[in-house]
Design a protein around this motif. Structure first.
Motif, PDB file in Angstrom:
ATOM      1  N   GLU A 250       0.351  -1.074  -0.077  1.00 59.35           N
ATOM      2  CA  GLU A 250       0.282  -0.714   0.223  1.00 59.35           C
ATOM      3  C   GLU A 250       0.842   1.191   0.099  1.00 59.35           C
ATOM      4  O   GLU A 250       1.912   1.500   0.386  1.00 59.35           O
ATOM      5  CB  GLU A 250      -0.978   0.005   1.715  1.00 59.35           C
ATOM      6  CG  GLU A 250      -2.265   0.491   1.662  1.00 59.35           C
ATOM      7  CD  GLU A 250      -2.168   1.817   1.203  1.00 59.35           C
ATOM      8  OE1 GLU A 250      -2.156   3.110  -0.227  1.00 59.35           O
ATOM      9  OE2 GLU A 250      -1.920   2.827   1.750  1.00 59.35           O
ATOM     10  N   GLY A 435      -8.426   3.693  -5.732  1.00 59.92           N
ATOM     11  CA  GLY A 435      -9.325   2.737  -5.358  1.00 59.92           C
ATOM     12  C   GLY A 435      -9.931   3.085  -4.864  1.00 59.92           C
ATOM     13  O   GLY A 435     -11.838   2.360  -4.090  1.00 59.92           O
ATOM     14  N   PRO A 451     -13.356  -1.817   0.816  1.00 65.05           N
ATOM     15  CA  PRO A 451     -11.785  -2.000   0.518  1.00 65.05           C
ATOM     16  C   PRO A 451     -10.990  -0.984   0.284  1.00 65.05           C
ATOM     17  O   PRO A 451     -11.290   0.197   0.393  1.00 65.05           O
ATOM     18  CB  PRO A 451     -11.627  -2.669  -0.869  1.00 65.05           C
ATOM     19  CG  PRO A 451     -13.068  -3.601  -0.704  1.00 65.05           C
ATOM     20  CD  PRO A 451     -13.682  -2.347   0.482  1.00 65.05           C
ATOM     21  N   GLY A 453      -7.255   0.562  -0.570  1.00 65.20           N
ATOM     22  CA  GLY A 453      -6.071   0.214  -1.543  1.00 65.20           C
ATOM     23  C   GLY A 453      -5.931   1.052  -2.942  1.00 65.20           C
ATOM     24  O   GLY A 453      -7.418   2.201  -3.002  1.00 65.20           O
ATOM     25  N   ARG A 463      -6.561  -5.371  -1.744  1.00 63.01           N
ATOM     26  CA  ARG A 463      -7.046  -4.625  -0.747  1.00 63.01           C
ATOM     27  C   ARG A 463      -6.872  -4.986   0.627  1.00 63.01           C
ATOM     28  O   ARG A 463      -7.240  -5.799   0.681  1.00 63.01           O
ATOM     29  CB  ARG A 463      -8.211  -4.252  -1.587  1.00 63.01           C
ATOM     30  CG  ARG A 463      -8.547  -3.998  -2.928  1.00 63.01           C
ATOM     31  CD  ARG A 463      -7.875  -1.738  -3.092  1.00 63.01           C
ATOM     32  NE  ARG A 463      -8.477  -1.156  -4.314  1.00 63.01           N
ATOM     33  CZ  ARG A 463      -8.054  -2.072  -5.547  1.00 63.01           C
ATOM     34  NH1 ARG A 463      -6.342  -2.090  -5.286  1.00 63.01           N
ATOM     35  NH2 ARG A 463      -7.767  -1.468  -6.395  1.00 63.01           N
TER      36      ARG A 463
END
Ligand code: UN1
Length: 496
Positions: A250, A435, A451, A453, A463
């Motif tokens: 990430e 995202g 989720p 990410g 995610r």
């Protein structure tokens, strides 16, 4: 004498084998030494991984609902210690108390959400193509997980990774950022008190180049989960790639908020202020670009500058302060360097752009909220992650241009559009490359059951949070049970 803190390995609090330590200081006041923490190396990592590997043999067999119940207890203890942890966190990383309370709350929410998952952890049962045959898929743990976490969310991010990892039956070694080791010590104390068995979670402090790198390369570590810069993420991914190790990354962001000419400007103003200057701009979801339709740009820009200049800067432990310091000296130098780059590139500095001296008694890494106007999409300040309170305003003529500018960076974490036109809102939801997309809300504020990410250089397709995090921390296993009593060949081997 400064307090000495320790690693937590195999159920014991221990120093680094080398006896070396590093200082942890308050970024709002560098004369305030919080304590000395172990500067761990290969040997400490080896011990921690050995302990986690040993504990895995039993932990993987504990029923998931039971593992969930232990995490529920962890959530309750976090709630009891919320204020104490928030104060520790503000002292070691600078963000204001309201935000550190929020950070601990994110850990509490994750604990309770994950605890419930203990009674789900669903796989699938499905039909077999053959008679008297049963087919299903189940989740299996991966093994020892290395969790390498950043300083900007010292409780939320370790818990996002750790709790789902444990729920799935993995064991872990946590390597928190060197700037926020004290919060991690509190988390481990709570895990110990909640009765998480010996060796299931180990804590190793130290520098990324030493402890972090040793962990990522260790052959008994089966999964690495990392949140941090794109540059370090690439190194970790390469180290893991060589060994075909699972890796979840990430990384950075260059998040933008679009404001269209039909938007509610007061709402957009509050969103931009919170998104850009909350946590002193040090969230990977922070708003660093503001893409304004030309019709509302002069008005909103004036409103924004007036408010940014009123933000109260100081020690986050003072409840009246609105924004704290940057994390450390290199971070402040980086921010200041980008301000010079912005000026050289021809952007117009509207406010800020300088170090803030908070007073005689307080010597911290403060920086004024900074706004640049006349930024063009290709300028470095509009492309590169600064990770500080610097907002770049980019003017656009249309909705289409706004989306094009928003998408025109290497990153794709969070995004936002302020508009009252429902068709534009839905087009934005479809066409923005990120995202996370907010409509009429700022780029920060993700909830733990969705989720988290991003796309492009923000990560490598995983995610965290939500139900998707279980795909990071488990292996799928497909199971076929044939109760026909004879050899039945699958359709492909049976075809006429
Ligand atoms: C991060 O910036 O690294 O969405 C995490 C948010 C927080 C998490 C941010 N819930 O702003």
């Amino acid at each position: 004498m400064a307090d000495r803190f320790k690693n937590f390995i195999d159920g014991k609090w221990v120093e680094a084998k080398s006896g070396k330590t590093f200082d942890n200081r308050n970024p709002a006041n560098r004369n305030d030494l919080i304590g000395l923490f172990p500067a761990s190396g290969q040997q400490d990592v080896d011990d921690a991984v050995r302990s986690a590997k040993h504990a895995f043999a039993k932990w993987r067999l504990v029923p998931a609902p039971k593992r969930g119940e232990m995490l529920y207890r962890v959530g309750e203890l976090l709630r009891q210690h919320k204020e104490e942890i928030a104060r520790i966190m503000t002292r070691e990383m600078g963000k204001i108390l309201k935000e550190t309370r929020g950070d601990v709350q994110e850990g509490i929410d994750t604990a309770f959400y994950t605890a419930g998952e203990g009674r789900r952890l669903f796989g699938e049962t499905t039909a077999s193509e053959l008679p008297d045959k049963f087919a299903m898929s189940v989740r299996a743990p991966v093994g020892v997980c290395a969790l390498i976490t950043p300083w900007n969310f010292p409780m939320a991010i370790p818990t996002w990774k750790l709790f789902p990892a444990l729920l799935c039956g993995n064991t872990a070694v946590l390597k928190p950022a060197e700037d926020t080791p004290h919060t991690a010590v509190k988390l481990l104390e709570i895990l110990e008190e909640a009765g998480i068995p010996v060796g299931v979670v180990n804590l190793v402090h130290g520098r990324g180049e030493e402890a972090g790198a040793a962990l990522a390369r260790h052959s008994d570590v089966k999964l690495v989960s990392f949140t941090g810069s794109a540059a370090v993420g690439r190194e970790i991914a390469s180290a893991c790639g060589e060994n075909l190790k699972r890796v979840s990354l990430e990384l950075g962001g260059k998040n933008a908020q679009i404001v269209m000419e039909d938007a509610d400007l007061n709402l957009a103003l509050e969103g931009a202020l919170w998104g850009a200057f909350g946590t002193t701009g040090q969230r990977c979801t922070a708003t660093s670009r503001l893409i304004l339709h030309r019709d509302i740009k002069p008005k909103l820009t004036d409103m924004l500058v007036a408010r940014a200049e009123k933000i109260k800067i100081g020690d986050g432990l003072d409840e009246s302060v609105e924004t704290g310091p940057l994390i450390n000296q290199p971070a402040r130098e980086k921010v200041h360097r980008y301000v010079q780059i912005g000026k050289q590139e021809g952007a117009r500095l509207l406010t800020g752009g300088e170090i803030y001296e908070a007073g005689k008694w307080i010597d911290g890494y403060f920086y004024r909220p900074t706004i640049f106007d006349q930024v063009t999409p290709s300028m470095r300040i509009a492309q590169e992650e600064i990770f500080g309170p610097v907002l770049s305003i980019i003017e656009v003529k249309s909705f289409e241009e706004a989306i094009e500018v928003l998408n025109g960076t290497a990153y794709g974490l969070s995004s936002s559009i302020y508009t009252n036109d429902v068709a534009r809102a839905f087009r934005a939801m479809r066409d923005i490359e990120a995202g996370i997309t907010y409509v009429n809300g700022p780029t920060i504020g993700a909830e733990v059951h969705l989720p988290f990410g991003g796309v492009k250089d923000t990560g490598n397709g995983h995610r965290e949070a939500g139900t998707t995090v279980y795909d990071i921390f488990s292996e799928w296993k497909s199971i076929y049970v044939d109760y026909s009593g004879k050899l039945q060949k699958a359709q492909i081997d049976n075809a006429e």
